[in-house]
Design a protein around this motif. Sequence first.
Motif, PDB file in Angstrom:
ATOM      1  N   LEU A  80       0.816  -1.217   0.000  1.00 42.82           N
ATOM      2  CA  LEU A  80       0.000   0.000   0.000  1.00 42.82           C
ATOM      3  C   LEU A  80       0.852   1.271   0.000  1.00 42.82           C
ATOM      4  N   ASP A  81       1.925   1.279   0.797  1.00 51.74           N
ATOM      5  CA  ASP A  81       2.763   2.480   0.862  1.00 51.74           C
ATOM      6  C   ASP A  81       3.326   2.833  -0.505  1.00 51.74           C
ATOM      7  N   ALA A  82       3.811   1.820  -1.216  1.00 54.05           N
ATOM      8  CA  ALA A  82       4.408   2.066  -2.529  1.00 54.05           C
ATOM      9  C   ALA A  82       3.354   2.570  -3.515  1.00 54.05           C
ATOM     10  N   ARG A  83       2.167   1.918  -3.531  1.00 58.39           N
ATOM     11  CA  ARG A  83       1.098   2.336  -4.455  1.00 58.39           C
ATOM     12  C   ARG A  83       0.621   3.747  -4.110  1.00 58.39           C
ATOM     13  N   PHE A  84       0.553   4.034  -2.823  1.00 59.84           N
ATOM     14  CA  PHE A  84       0.126   5.361  -2.369  1.00 59.84           C
ATOM     15  C   PHE A  84       1.117   6.422  -2.857  1.00 59.84           C
ATOM     16  N   LEU A 104      -7.056  10.957  -4.498  1.00 57.03           N
ATOM     17  CA  LEU A 104      -6.172   9.791  -4.511  1.00 57.03           C
ATOM     18  C   LEU A 104      -6.941   8.470  -4.413  1.00 57.03           C
ATOM     19  N   PHE A 105      -6.523   7.527  -5.266  1.00 60.34           N
ATOM     20  CA  PHE A 105      -7.048   6.159  -5.209  1.00 60.34           C
ATOM     21  C   PHE A 105      -5.921   5.205  -5.536  1.00 60.34           C
ATOM     22  N   VAL A 106      -6.056   3.975  -5.080  1.00 60.80           N
ATOM     23  CA  VAL A 106      -5.144   2.922  -5.514  1.00 60.80           C
ATOM     24  C   VAL A 106      -6.023   1.887  -6.198  1.00 60.80           C
ATOM     25  N   GLN A 107      -5.749   1.637  -7.478  1.00 56.95           N
ATOM     26  CA  GLN A 107      -6.579   0.674  -8.191  1.00 56.95           C
ATOM     27  C   GLN A 107      -5.711  -0.166  -9.118  1.00 56.95           C
ATOM     28  N   ASP A 118      -6.574  11.235   1.904  1.00 59.81           N
ATOM     29  CA  ASP A 118      -6.019  12.115   0.882  1.00 59.81           C
ATOM     30  C   ASP A 118      -5.134  13.200   1.512  1.00 59.81           C
ATOM     31  N   PRO A 119      -3.861  13.286   1.098  1.00 63.19           N
ATOM     32  CA  PRO A 119      -2.986  14.312   1.667  1.00 63.19           C
ATOM     33  C   PRO A 119      -3.293  15.689   1.088  1.00 63.19           C
ATOM     34  N   PRO A 120      -2.895  16.800   1.700  1.00 67.76           N
ATOM     35  CA  PRO A 120      -2.042  16.821   2.890  1.00 67.76           C
ATOM     36  C   PRO A 120      -2.792  16.622   4.208  1.00 67.76           C
ATOM     37  N   GLN A 121      -4.129  16.740   4.201  1.00 65.36           N
ATOM     38  CA  GLN A 121      -4.855  16.622   5.482  1.00 65.36           C
ATOM     39  C   GLN A 121      -4.932  15.172   5.960  1.00 65.36           C
ATOM     40  N   MET A 122      -4.682  14.217   5.037  1.00 64.88           N
ATOM     41  CA  MET A 122      -4.797  12.792   5.358  1.00 64.88           C
ATOM     42  C   MET A 122      -6.187  12.461   5.906  1.00 64.88           C
ATOM     43  N   MET A 123      -7.192  12.933   5.146  1.00 62.41           N
ATOM     44  CA  MET A 123      -8.583  12.631   5.483  1.00 62.41           C
ATOM     45  C   MET A 123      -9.235  12.023   4.241  1.00 62.41           C
ATOM     46  N   ILE A 124     -10.276  11.219   4.463  1.00 56.59           N
ATOM     47  CA  ILE A 124     -11.079  10.745   3.335  1.00 56.59           C
ATOM     48  C   ILE A 124     -12.031  11.878   2.964  1.00 56.59           C
ATOM     49  N   LYS A 125     -11.985  12.287   1.696  1.00 58.23           N
ATOM     50  CA  LYS A 125     -12.747  13.462   1.271  1.00 58.23           C
ATOM     51  C   LYS A 125     -14.000  13.064   0.497  1.00 58.23           C
ATOM     52  N   VAL A 126     -14.926  14.014   0.426  1.00 59.33           N
ATOM     53  CA  VAL A 126     -16.230  13.703  -0.171  1.00 59.33           C
ATOM     54  C   VAL A 126     -16.093  13.283  -1.628  1.00 59.33           C
ATOM     55  N   ASP A 127     -15.142  13.853  -2.357  1.00 63.73           N
ATOM     56  CA  ASP A 127     -14.980  13.464  -3.763  1.00 63.73           C
ATOM     57  C   ASP A 127     -14.528  12.013  -3.908  1.00 63.73           C
ATOM     58  N   GLN A 128     -13.826  11.526  -2.888  1.00 59.26           N
ATOM     59  CA  GLN A 128     -13.435  10.114  -2.937  1.00 59.26           C
ATOM     60  C   GLN A 128     -14.663   9.221  -2.763  1.00 59.26           C
ATOM     61  N   VAL A 129     -15.527   9.593  -1.836  1.00 58.72           N
ATOM     62  CA  VAL A 129     -16.742   8.801  -1.629  1.00 58.72           C
ATOM     63  C   VAL A 129     -17.645   8.921  -2.853  1.00 58.72           C
ATOM     64  N   ARG A 130     -17.629  10.107  -3.486  1.00 55.33           N
ATOM     65  CA  ARG A 130     -18.427  10.289  -4.696  1.00 55.33           C
ATOM     66  C   ARG A 130     -18.023   9.290  -5.772  1.00 55.33           C
ATOM     67  N   ARG A 131     -16.727   9.067  -5.902  1.00 54.15           N
ATOM     68  CA  ARG A 131     -16.252   8.087  -6.891  1.00 54.15           C
ATOM     69  C   ARG A 131     -16.821   6.705  -6.561  1.00 54.15           C
ATOM     70  N   VAL A 132     -16.902   6.394  -5.279  1.00 51.99           N
ATOM     71  CA  VAL A 132     -17.475   5.105  -4.878  1.00 51.99           C
ATOM     72  C   VAL A 132     -18.939   5.044  -5.315  1.00 51.99           C
ATOM     73  N   ILE A 133     -19.673   6.123  -5.033  1.00 49.90           N
ATOM     74  CA  ILE A 133     -21.103   6.153  -5.377  1.00 49.90           C
ATOM     75  C   ILE A 133     -21.301   6.033  -6.889  1.00 49.90           C
ATOM     76  N   GLU A 134     -20.422   6.695  -7.644  1.00 42.99           N
ATOM     77  CA  GLU A 134     -20.560   6.675  -9.111  1.00 42.99           C
ATOM     78  C   GLU A 134     -20.347   5.291  -9.709  1.00 42.99           C
ATOM     79  N   THR A 151      -8.949   2.711   3.714  1.00 38.94           N
ATOM     80  CA  THR A 151      -7.844   2.259   4.554  1.00 38.94           C
ATOM     81  C   THR A 151      -7.746   3.020   5.874  1.00 38.94           C
ATOM     82  N   ASP A 152      -8.615   3.999   6.079  1.00 37.19           N
ATOM     83  CA  ASP A 152      -8.533   4.800   7.302  1.00 37.19           C
ATOM     84  C   ASP A 152      -9.928   5.324   7.640  1.00 37.19           C
ATOM     85  N   SER A 153     -10.152   5.603   8.924  1.00 35.63           N
ATOM     86  CA  SER A 153     -11.488   6.054   9.315  1.00 35.63           C
ATOM     87  C   SER A 153     -11.557   7.557   9.536  1.00 35.63           C
TER      88      SER A 153
END
Length: 364
Positions: A80-84, A104-107, A118-134, A151-153
């Motif tokens: 994961l670290d390398a892909r990230f 950011l995604f790893v696929q 998602d850096p720099p805040q290292m939080m899961i952001k709404v656009d990431q969840v949007r990609r999941v919904i899409e 990978t993080d809460s």
Amino acid sequence: MPFADFHGNAEIVHRLREMMARERLPHAIVLAGGRGSGKYTLALMLAQALNCLSPTETDGLPDFCGNCSNCTRIGQAADLDARFDEAVEARENLRETDKRETRLFVQTHPDVLVVPPDPPQMMIKVDQVRRVIETIYYRPAEGREKVYIFTDSAFMKEAANSLLKVLEEPPEFATIFLLTENPGELLPTIRSRSMVFTLAALPAEDIEKYLAEHRPDWKPPQRALVARLSEGAVGRARSFDLEAYSAARGHAVAILKSALVGGEHGELFKITESYRPGAEGKEKIEQLIRTLYSLLRDLMFIQSGEPEMIRNTDIAAELKRLAESADFDWIAAAADRLAEVDRGLRRNLLRSLSLDAFAAALEK
Ligand SMILES: [Zn+2]
């Protein structure tokens, strides 16, 4: 027999595979456990088992081959670290405007999406969840099950609320994994729609056994040390940087020794001088602080007559000698001082200066 490669927590792995066999695997699974406890490894293994093209059985339960094109591609996400880092670098190379809009995604497989903070805040952001919904409501393209691994809460509020909507109506062909060190960080409404599995820490002896197989280059006392320092987490033990730890510990012992039994000030100065500002210096000093804490903890155990609890087993004799000059008050004061250095570091105070002050304040 790939599930056999997972170390520890056999009961949880068994239960999950049983649910898979009965096609009753929950759509949302929280895997909780400390850093390096195997949450991500287990989620990827389950993603492989759900999508393996030549699924096998071991102990009468579903397993995966590890060799088919689905298993192989999903397995490519294992580091994961390398892909990230690759994903971060790819984003860095984008034009300014695209950079801001890219999440950011790893696929490594079309049906398995890994969502890191998602850096720099290292939080899961709404656009990431949007990609999941899409994507989640489209049937899997090359596998049988769509798999999403957060990978993080650390969710931004809006992201957590969006995720909640997916969890209310997940499609039958999708499984969402939520990995967390602390399930309390997840919204209660998210937790209540998921099944929570907690991966327990392994006994140090189990980790030593694991290391005997995977790190034959380490000597038995070194394996015993790493097993204790990794606090029951196989992942931490496997990737433990023994060289960096030994270097930091050498410095930490010198600092404590100089404070407790006196010593060469010039030597101490050379050590604190070597901690420079900058990204690399920051990591180095953080390691030193962690190491100092672990030594103080060991001194405390020796003081309280529980030497079998110490982690730095390979230098037990030296610690016992140091402990003769320390008492509870001194250890407590040193820990307080160390916390101050730690806080100063977060506010970016000059590093070598605060280290010098720390060493000086410790002197008896
Ligand atoms: Zn396979």
